[in-house]
Enzyme design. Structure first.
Site, PDB file in Angstrom:
ATOM      1  N   LYS A   1      51.195  49.844  19.971  1.00 56.94           N
ATOM      2  CA  LYS A   1      51.647  49.645  18.598  1.00 56.94           C
ATOM      3  C   LYS A   1      50.462  49.815  17.660  1.00 56.94           C
ATOM      4  O   LYS A   1      49.337  49.567  18.103  1.00 56.94           O
ATOM      5  CB  LYS A   1      52.281  48.276  18.384  1.00 56.94           C
TER       6      LYS A   1
ATOM      7  N   TYR B   1      53.651  42.642  13.876  1.00 61.44           N
ATOM      8  CA  TYR B   1      54.195  41.550  14.693  1.00 61.44           C
ATOM      9  C   TYR B   1      55.049  40.606  13.847  1.00 61.44           C
ATOM     10  O   TYR B   1      56.021  40.029  14.317  1.00 61.44           O
ATOM     11  CB  TYR B   1      53.062  40.731  15.326  1.00 61.44           C
TER      12      TYR B   1
END
Ligand code: NAD
Length: 374
Positions: free
Chosen positions: A136, A221
């Site tokens: 990510k 996140y």
């Protein structure tokens, strides 16, 4: 060693039980590998995350193992070869990366490079006939994510994102409590993740390599946490750049705040920064509050509910994430974190930057429809 067989056959999968998606899940099931070690993974980029988290985790995995490495620096490779008994033939650099297609031990490449290189190496990995896990954020923008998904589909290779928290018991508990409305409907979410980054030489401060600032790195996140706690997709958002030292954070944002708006009238406030330290995911529901903090770390997570503290102990998140990916490739098990989820998050990030620039609320029409439902 005999060439491993990746003969595949199409199967009708329908919608998976827990990933709700508008996309037909990758309709390919590979036969189990002959090797008892499972899926052979090559780490691409031997920086901090590969060195301190992924390689050690690959010593604990049951369905996959560290088969090879791709690095720019051969002196770095030496210590890896020795420590992990990696055969010389399974060591590549960025100039001969595409020759990985000839290697029979390496089934999948795991892209752990600076964000701006994810798209290129994912596409080259798939074109070399390898399955891909990509760290990510999936790429620098949503358009690149789409290209990566298309390249993997074309090559009939499976694409997963390194979203380890989907396997973490504390984050899974937030999903359960929120989505199942254990304490009634969630009325408010407050979430943030930031740390102090003052190193101007870090690639994380370089827009081309990082794609942006803390939003790309850790704010992603926060975005995920809100969505999986609610189990819903937002419909619009509004963002503000509230960088305290814009002269220092000149190429990227220093601090961002944003609100996500959903069909229900839940109030969702998020923030991320390179100018302060915080790490939390808090939900207020009709019959009480629950939260985790630290929420996004590798270990040491803690949580509270109206009935007391959460107590799940620590698991190796990376090992769980890679084992699940390996079972997806080897046995066709559903993947909770496919490329489409990385694309969804970059779609949102693109719009957060757009809103932060104009100060206006932006619609999320066209958001890739994928959710991790528990
Ligand atoms: P890092 O700087 O420690 O490592 C990056 C590696 O890429 C280095 O080995 C470097 O040599 C190599 N590299 C190749 N080409 C480069 C170039 N042009 N410029 C700079 N470096 C180059 O970074 P990291 O912390 O290991 O992060 C790597 C990726 O992993 C990032 O995408 C990051 O977001 C992701 N990450 C994910 C997690 C997680 O919890 N899932 C945690 C940390 C990092």
């Amino acid at each position: 060693m005999k060439r491993r067989s990746f003969l595949s056959k199409s199967v009708k999968t329908g919608l998976a039980a827990s990933v709700i998606s508008q996309f037909p899940l990758f309709n390919v099931i590979s036969r189990p590998l002959k090797s008892e070690k499972g899926l052979g993974i090559a780490l691409v980029g031997l920086g901090n995350y590969s060195t301190n988290q992924l390689a050690p985790a690959l010593q604990e995995t049951k369905n996959c193992y560290l088969a090879g490495i791709v690095t720019g620096k051969y002196d770095k490779a030496d210590s890896w070869i020795e420590k992990y008994s990696i055969p010389d033939k399974n060591v590549f650099d960025y100039t001969n990366f595409d020759d990985i297609s000839e290697n029979q031990d390496i089934d999948a490449v795991y892209i752990v490079l600076p964000n701006g290189l994810h798209a290129e190496y994912t596409i080259r990995g798939a074109e070399a006939g390898k399955h891909v896990i990509c760290e990510k954020p999936m790429a620098n923008n949503a358009a690149d994510c789409k290209k990566m998904i298309d390249a993997c589909k074309k090559a009939k290779k499976k694409l997963g994102i390194g979203y380890r928290l989907h396997y973490d018991p504390y984050n899974l508990e937030m999903m359960r409590l929120g989505q199942k409305e254990v304490y009634g409907k969630v009325t408010e979410i407050d979430a943030g993740f930031g740390f102090v980054l003052r190193n101007q030489d870090a690639w994380r401060m370089d827009k081309q390599l990082a794609g942006g600032g803390p939003l790309m790195d850790v704010g992603i996140y926060v975005l995920q946490g809100c969505i999986y706690t609610l189990g819903m997709l937002p419909e619009s958002l509004v963002a503000r750049d509230v960088t305290k030292e814009p002269d220092f954070y000149d190429d990227i944002e220093g601090t961002l705040e944003w609100e996500l708006k959903f069909k229900s009238d839940v109030k969702v406030s998020c923030r991320t920064t390179y100018e302060d330290n915080y790490n939390y995911l808090k939900a207020q529901a009709e019959k009480g509050a629950f939260d985790i903090g630290p929420a996004y770390s590798y270990n040491g997570l803690k949580g509270n509910t109206p009935e007391g503290a959460m107590d799940f102990g620590n698991i190796n998140q990376q090992a769980a994430q890679m084992d699940a990916y390996a079972l997806h490739v080897l046995e066709g098990k559903e993947l909770l974190v496919p490329g489409e989820m990385g694309w969804r998050d970059m779609f949102l990030i693109d719009r957060i930057y757009e809103s932060a620039k104009t100060g206006k609320e932006v619609s999320l029409k066209g958001i890739p429809k994928i959710l991790h439902k528990v």
